[in-house]
Design a protein around this motif. Sequence first.
Motif: not given
Length: 342
Positions: A217-226, A249-254
């Motif tokens: 609950l304290k970290t929801q919407e804090q992080f992109v998966p990577q 997410v794809a943009r963060s990867q590539y």
Amino acid sequence: MNNINSWNDYLAANGAPVLTPDQLANGFVAVVTGQDIIAVTGEDAASFLHGQLTNDVEHLGKAEARLAGYCSPKGRLLASFLMWRNADSIFLQVPSELRAALQKRLSMFVLRAKARLSDVSADTANSVTLGIGGANGRAALQQVLGDLPAAPYTRIDHALGTVIRVADAFGAPRYQWLTSPDTARELLPALGATLAFGGSDAWRLSDIHAGIPQITLKTQEQFVPQMVNYELIGGVNFKKGCYPGQEIVARSQYLGKLKRRTALATIDSPDAAAGDEVFDVADPDQPCGMIVNAAANGAGGVDALVELKLAALEQGDIRLGSAAGAPLRFKPMPYALDALDL
């Protein structure tokens, strides 16, 4: 023992101590609480979830388990799941504090799909979860159950419950055994005869040392998966179709080099917790990261997974809460963070 209340009475009478990493590495059995299970049933269950989660659901085999994330349209993780299936349902394991809201949110997007979500956490057959690991864990569990899953993220159905092998920790296999209260009460003493007995903190500590994050609950919407290494541990499939937040997410990867990752640290503060910010002494006016998960380490502090800027991780003096807070002592991760060598 006929109900969950009597199981809880058993736990109260056989309280679980805080375990150290050394005890976990030697061998442990932990009673895991605070986790719920959502079952998704119906002929469209796989295709529906495939369009919602970060991992491939349509090709999830009955002998497999997978990690998967659920993102907001902005690509930030709302939840992280352990996922598996049987002939009838796909199961999503998630922290209890998130289950109701996530189940409601996912149900809103079912629309005309033939899929139904239900809470099966209290079903007798899987209402107790035991976590087993460490150097002596496999042998102790084999003595009780016989055959075990052979590789990480595989599973078997057993007469005494479902056994899922998850990510290894401390160089040894770890297993999650979902079973009934009666079976757990009968067989837990046999496991406890050769393994250290712990509770949920022990299991989370083993997850932390395996480098496996869990969104709370304290970290929801804090992080992109990577940012929490999710693609490094098999939680993101970049070849599958669209899902909420997929473009980001794809943009963060590539596009460009990743600038944030999650690392393992020891913090000499018993109060350090998920959602707490961390600071680089060289740049004290703004946080450089956040604790993803933390668990008591038996030495008066916590071990934690900490998301932060790679530049701070490589060169900084990182502190809890402020530039004057308790220092973070970083440890090697069980997998490579790209080219960074801890």
